[in-house]
Design a protein around this motif. Structure first.
Motif, PDB file in Angstrom:
ATOM      1  N   ILE A  95      31.220  16.899  23.935  1.00  0.00           N
ATOM      2  CA  ILE A  95      30.472  17.699  22.964  1.00  0.00           C
ATOM      3  C   ILE A  95      29.190  16.944  22.627  1.00  0.00           C
ATOM      4  O   ILE A  95      29.234  15.890  22.007  1.00  0.00           O
ATOM      5  N   ASP A  96      28.066  17.480  23.062  1.00  0.00           N
ATOM      6  CA  ASP A  96      26.767  16.835  22.820  1.00  0.00           C
ATOM      7  C   ASP A  96      26.125  17.515  21.612  1.00  0.00           C
ATOM      8  O   ASP A  96      25.723  18.671  21.684  1.00  0.00           O
ATOM      9  N   THR A  97      26.064  16.804  20.491  1.00  0.00           N
ATOM     10  CA  THR A  97      25.636  17.415  19.232  1.00  0.00           C
ATOM     11  C   THR A  97      24.212  17.035  18.869  1.00  0.00           C
ATOM     12  O   THR A  97      23.898  15.859  18.738  1.00  0.00           O
ATOM     13  N   TRP A  98      23.363  18.008  18.691  1.00  0.00           N
ATOM     14  CA  TRP A  98      21.993  17.728  18.225  1.00  0.00           C
ATOM     15  C   TRP A  98      21.887  17.971  16.734  1.00  0.00           C
ATOM     16  O   TRP A  98      22.299  19.037  16.249  1.00  0.00           O
ATOM     17  N   TRP A  99      21.359  17.003  16.029  1.00  0.00           N
ATOM     18  CA  TRP A  99      21.065  17.175  14.600  1.00  0.00           C
ATOM     19  C   TRP A  99      20.231  16.009  14.117  1.00  0.00           C
ATOM     20  O   TRP A  99      19.810  15.181  14.915  1.00  0.00           O
ATOM     21  N   GLN A 100      19.980  15.952  12.813  1.00  0.00           N
ATOM     22  CA  GLN A 100      19.055  14.971  12.251  1.00  0.00           C
ATOM     23  C   GLN A 100      19.494  14.556  10.851  1.00  0.00           C
ATOM     24  O   GLN A 100      20.242  15.291  10.197  1.00  0.00           O
ATOM     25  N   THR A 101      18.947  13.426  10.392  1.00  0.00           N
ATOM     26  CA  THR A 101      19.182  13.006   9.009  1.00  0.00           C
ATOM     27  C   THR A 101      18.898  14.184   8.069  1.00  0.00           C
ATOM     28  O   THR A 101      19.635  14.433   7.114  1.00  0.00           O
ATOM     29  N   GLU A 102      17.846  14.910   8.365  1.00  0.00           N
ATOM     30  CA  GLU A 102      17.391  15.996   7.503  1.00  0.00           C
ATOM     31  C   GLU A 102      18.336  17.189   7.489  1.00  0.00           C
ATOM     32  O   GLU A 102      18.324  17.979   6.545  1.00  0.00           O
ATOM     33  N   GLY A 132      10.493  18.516  14.654  1.00  0.00           N
ATOM     34  CA  GLY A 132       9.843  17.358  15.284  1.00  0.00           C
ATOM     35  C   GLY A 132      10.351  17.111  16.695  1.00  0.00           C
ATOM     36  O   GLY A 132       9.888  16.209  17.375  1.00  0.00           O
ATOM     37  N   ASP A 133      11.321  17.922  17.139  1.00  0.00           N
ATOM     38  CA  ASP A 133      11.835  17.793  18.502  1.00  0.00           C
ATOM     39  C   ASP A 133      11.325  18.936  19.374  1.00  0.00           C
ATOM     40  O   ASP A 133      11.015  20.019  18.875  1.00  0.00           O
ATOM     41  N   GLY A 134      11.270  18.669  20.668  1.00  0.00           N
ATOM     42  CA  GLY A 134      10.993  19.718  21.631  1.00  0.00           C
ATOM     43  C   GLY A 134      12.305  20.134  22.279  1.00  0.00           C
ATOM     44  O   GLY A 134      13.274  19.372  22.289  1.00  0.00           O
ATOM     45  N   GLY A 191      13.405  15.805  23.329  1.00  0.00           N
ATOM     46  CA  GLY A 191      13.000  14.593  22.610  1.00  0.00           C
ATOM     47  C   GLY A 191      11.897  14.867  21.608  1.00  0.00           C
ATOM     48  O   GLY A 191      11.438  15.999  21.463  1.00  0.00           O
ATOM     49  N   ARG A 192      11.471  13.835  20.913  1.00  0.00           N
ATOM     50  CA  ARG A 192      10.500  13.982  19.833  1.00  0.00           C
ATOM     51  C   ARG A 192       9.140  14.423  20.370  1.00  0.00           C
ATOM     52  O   ARG A 192       8.713  13.979  21.429  1.00  0.00           O
ATOM     53  N   VAL A 193       8.493  15.269  19.612  1.00  0.00           N
ATOM     54  CA  VAL A 193       7.143  15.665  19.973  1.00  0.00           C
ATOM     55  C   VAL A 193       6.119  14.936  19.089  1.00  0.00           C
ATOM     56  O   VAL A 193       4.936  15.160  19.188  1.00  0.00           O
ATOM     57  N   HIS A 219      18.511   4.787  17.290  1.00  0.00           N
ATOM     58  CA  HIS A 219      17.933   4.515  15.974  1.00  0.00           C
ATOM     59  C   HIS A 219      16.513   5.039  15.934  1.00  0.00           C
ATOM     60  O   HIS A 219      15.704   4.772  16.805  1.00  0.00           O
ATOM     61  N   ARG A 220      16.229   5.761  14.866  1.00  0.00           N
ATOM     62  CA  ARG A 220      14.929   6.397  14.749  1.00  0.00           C
ATOM     63  C   ARG A 220      13.929   5.438  14.142  1.00  0.00           C
ATOM     64  O   ARG A 220      14.148   4.911  13.075  1.00  0.00           O
ATOM     65  N   LEU A 221      12.812   5.224  14.831  1.00  0.00           N
ATOM     66  CA  LEU A 221      11.793   4.320  14.317  1.00  0.00           C
ATOM     67  C   LEU A 221      10.434   4.994  14.402  1.00  0.00           C
ATOM     68  O   LEU A 221      10.129   5.683  15.368  1.00  0.00           O
TER      69      LEU A 221
HETATM   70  C1  6R9 Z   1      22.099  12.590  13.984  1.00  0.00           C
HETATM   71  C2  6R9 Z   1      20.908  11.733  14.180  1.00  0.00           C
HETATM   72  C3  6R9 Z   1      17.424  12.507  14.772  1.00  0.00           C
HETATM   73  C4  6R9 Z   1      16.716  12.587  16.100  1.00  0.00           C
HETATM   74  C5  6R9 Z   1      16.439  13.999  16.513  1.00  0.00           C
HETATM   75  C6  6R9 Z   1      16.395  13.878  18.029  1.00  0.00           C
HETATM   76  C7  6R9 Z   1      17.442  12.832  18.331  1.00  0.00           C
HETATM   77  C8  6R9 Z   1      19.837  13.494  17.852  1.00  0.00           C
HETATM   78  C9  6R9 Z   1      20.415  14.412  19.736  1.00  0.00           C
HETATM   79  C10 6R9 Z   1      19.065  14.022  19.828  1.00  0.00           C
HETATM   80  C11 6R9 Z   1      18.949  14.873  21.960  1.00  0.00           C
HETATM   81  C12 6R9 Z   1      21.012  15.054  20.890  1.00  0.00           C
HETATM   82  N1  6R9 Z   1      18.748  13.439  18.640  1.00  0.00           N
HETATM   83  N2  6R9 Z   1      20.858  14.067  18.508  1.00  0.00           N
HETATM   84  N3  6R9 Z   1      18.334  14.251  20.930  1.00  0.00           N
HETATM   85  N4  6R9 Z   1      20.229  15.251  21.978  1.00  0.00           N
HETATM   86  N5  6R9 Z   1      22.302  15.429  20.908  1.00  0.00           N
HETATM   87  O1  6R9 Z   1      20.797  11.071  15.186  1.00  0.00           O
HETATM   88  O2  6R9 Z   1      19.963  11.739  13.181  1.00  0.00           O
HETATM   89  O3  6R9 Z   1      18.909   9.415  13.140  1.00  0.00           O
HETATM   90  O4  6R9 Z   1      17.846  11.394  11.976  1.00  0.00           O
HETATM   91  O5  6R9 Z   1      17.831  11.187  14.470  1.00  0.00           O
HETATM   92  O6  6R9 Z   1      17.547  12.050  17.124  1.00  0.00           O
HETATM   93  O7  6R9 Z   1      15.144  13.424  18.435  1.00  0.00           O
HETATM   94  O8  6R9 Z   1      15.239  14.461  15.939  1.00  0.00           O
HETATM   95  P1  6R9 Z   1      18.618  10.869  13.136  1.00  0.00           P
END
Ligand code: 6R9
Length: 624
Positions: free
Chosen positions: A385-392, A474-476, A489-491, A500-502
């Motif tokens: 299960i490949d989950t995309w999400w963000q701190t936000e 902020g992602d494409g 990935g990030r745009v 880790h997000r930097l």
């Molecule tokens: C949960 C988390 C968020 C950024 C996000 C994106 C990248 C996270 C991903 C992914 C591709 C996935 N990201 N999950 N890219 N496939 N399944 O990581 O939160 O630390 O805020 O990072 O991570 O670029 O915008 P956070």
């Protein structure tokens, strides 16, 4: 179809899901949201009252008091610590009482700078219990980074430990707190609670420092849970943006917990009795939502590992899975690649037959790592299960669902219930059907962040101004013929190093604060293990010449200013950087040079001095 209902009738859908929690006073209003850039306002369950800690702990006492809430695996192989829901309740209440005795009140901010030990969970829940807002700071951040976060949120209390342990290495947490609090500008911290974990030597300030064990031993095991409005803040978590200092992402009590708990159940197909292991540090959002709040709200057994799952060696992962009958493993692609680099042999000694779901988050997963995870770790039987999400976003946003088998290595596939993704071009026009563009979300979901701490204007500017009326991630992403999403990935100028997000701007401003540096530009660069590495271009001030000593000095400087998480991978000394005539550094060109793609530099004729480009190519330090 359930998804269609969730997005067409969000009030009915989320009103139903929110019933999984215990509400002290029920809500009548479900969703009250405006994404209008003139007036962004996000409110869910706004007239309801609940307590997050009560939902994660007390609620399970009636039927599951003796059930294991937390399994803790120490850094080195040794006896795990098992904590039942009853014990969790006792620990959390004592700490909450102790915090109250130190003067912490509802709405106060508490910084948590702890290693991966159960006390980190106790601390988060104790804050939630009394209505204090926690801000967990990852132990890999430096005193400077910690100071910035403490100052921004005006923390009254810091909870830390003498030292942390990670892969056999000691992290001097208390020492770092002392250094952070010595910063001018920090005036709000009245106490530091210190957990004696390694019993290493530390400095002690009698006026300020409080021993964790002494405090909790003498504190009352009774501490009523504070009724909180659903929209009262639960926590602040700092994350990097493309510009400026880190942003204090603020999450709510009600909507956040509904979303964390519900997504934990559906995304990981959580069933009572499952043992659930998320390897993320509680210093990141994944740790908040899927080590602590989601699993505990569901009464699950959550496994917490102090150190690295490949320490002392690669067999540890399988050993922990077998010992505790782990059903779900949730980790980051960077960890998978590190295991993969060591081969299959370490996995021959473990069975891993209890695994049902193996999930990832944090960065794009390359198909080779996806397949290896599936075939070797999951023995071809567990679902990836490949989950995309963000701190936000507070919780998972785009993900395959268990049972809906889509063998698409590298695709996050489909939106979770209630999530409305869209692809737009740079002008904001919707891209329909298959295509690639900026990933935006057109309507709210309960787990969405509410604002940036103390800076609502920046919140609106960052997330709602690029494409008015839509949340800009902020992602494409690319959408294929089946409608499945592939995150590209990030745009923006955010890089993702080992998950880790930097912010490149943060690293650049640390570099130019060094006396020998005139200018710096930082870009992400493909890295076999970390996904992206940090590639730095620096020009030195007059009187300084490039040398191995300065190279090392700058590397250490960035580690000190931001933390070991931001350790530079490549540093290139440059006489000049490519700039437009208006003086803007052209990072696009620097990214290509760093990636060895200097045959694809594109148009360089708009540069103030195109001659700098061949010089930079000649002196590149990441030769393929
Ligand atoms: C949960 C988390 C968020 C950024 C996000 C994106 C990248 C996270 C991903 C992914 C591709 C996935 N990201 N999950 N890219 N496939 N399944 O990581 O939160 O630390 O805020 O990072 O991570 O670029 O915008 P956070």
């Amino acid at each position: 179809m359930e998804y269609a209902r969730s997005v067409q009738s969000p009030n009915a859908y989320w009103g139903e899901q929110a019933k999984r929690l215990h509400w002290i006073k029920p809500f009548y209003s479900v969703k009250n949201v405006s994404f209008d850039p003139e007036n962004v306002s996000i409110r869910w369950f706004e007239d309801g009252y609940l307590n997050v800690c009560e939902n994660c702990v007390d609620r399970h006492l009636a039927n599951n008091a003796d059930k294991t809430a937390i399994i803790w695996e120490p850094d080195s192989i040794g006896a795990p610590r098992l904590i039942s829901y009853r014990e969790l309740h006792d620990e959390v209440c004592r700490l909450a009482s102790g915090m109250k005795a130190l003067g912490v009140r509802k709405g106060d901010r508490v910084a948590i700078y702890l290693p991966m030990i159960p006390e980190a969970i106790f601390s988060m829940l104790a804050c939630a219990r009394i209505g204090a807002i926690h801000s967990v700071v990852f132990g890999g951040f430096s005193p400077e980074a910690l100071a910035g976060r403490i100052e921004d949120c005006g923390a009254k209390l810091v909870i830390t430990a003498d030292e942390g342990l990670r892969g056999g290495r000691c992290i001097p947490l208390k020492h770092n707190v002392d250094a952070a609090l010595a910063h001018p500008g920090i005036s709000t911290v009245s106490h530091v609670i210190v957990m004696r974990h390694t019993h290493g030597e530390i400095q002690w300030n009698d006026q300020r420092d409080v021993d964790y064990q002494a405090l909790t031993r003498s504190a009352s095991p009774d501490c009523a849970a504070e009724p909180m409005n659903a929209e009262d803040p639960l926590f602040i978590l700092y994350t990097s943006g493309s510009t400026g200092k880190p942003k204090g992402v603020l999450h709510s009590s009600g909507g956040y917990l509904v979303y964390a708990a519900y997504s934990h159940e559906r995304v990981f197909d959580y069933q009572p009795g499952d043992v659930y292991w998320c390897t993320a540090d509680v210093g990141w959002i994944t740790g908040h939502s899927y080590v602590v709040y989601g699993p505990l709200a569901n009464g699950a057994t959550t496994l917490m590992c102090e150190g690295l799952p490949n320490y002392p060696d690669e067999t540890r992962l399988g050993e922990i899975i077998d010992t505790h009958n782990v059903s779900t493993l949730y980790t980051a692609p960077t960890a998978i690649r590190a295991f993969m680099a060591k081969g299959d042999a370490p996995f021959r000694d473990s069975r891993r037959s209890t695994l049902k779901i193996i999930a990832t988050a944090g960065e794009p997963i390359n198909p080779a790592a996806w397949n290896w995870y599936h075939d070797v770790v999951g023995r071809g039987q567990a679902q990836v299960i490949d989950t995309w999400w963000q701190t936000e976003t507070g919780g998972v946003m785009i993900t395959p669902l268990p049972g809906v088998d889509r063998h698409k290595p590298g695709a996050a596939t489909q939106p979770f219930f209630g999530v409305c993704p869209q692809l737009v071009d740079n002008e904001g026009h919707e891209i329909e059907g298959p295509g690639e563009g900026n990933l935006v979300i057109t309507d709210s979901w309960p787990g969405q962040m509410r604002t940036l701490w103390g800076d609502h204007e920046r919140f609106v500017q960052t997330y709602f101004s690029a494409f008015p009326g839509k949340y800009c991630s902020g992602d494409g992403a690319r959408r294929d013929e089946q409608g499945d999403y592939w995150i590209t990935g990030r745009v923006d100028d955010v890089i993702n190093v080992a998950g880790h997000r930097l912010g490149t701007a943060e690293i650049e401003s640390a570099l130019v604060a060094h006396g020998k540096v005139a200018e710096a530009a930082v870009v992400g660069c493909p890295h076999d293990l970390k996904g992206q590495g940090i590639y730095i271009y620096v020009t030195l001030n007059q009187g300084f010449l490039p040398s191995p000593e300065i190279h090392e000095e700058l590397r250490q400087w960035v580690r000190k200013e931001i933390g070991p998480v931001a350790s530079p991978d490549w540093i290139q000394f440059a006489r000049d950087l490519p700039k437009t005539r208006s003086g803007k550094i052209m990072r696009r060109i620097l990214r290509k040079i760093a990636a060895n793609e200097f045959d694809q530099l594109g148009d360089v004729s708009t540069l103030a001095d195109p001659a700098v480009v061949p010089q930079l190519v000649d002196a590149r330090v990441n030769r393929a």
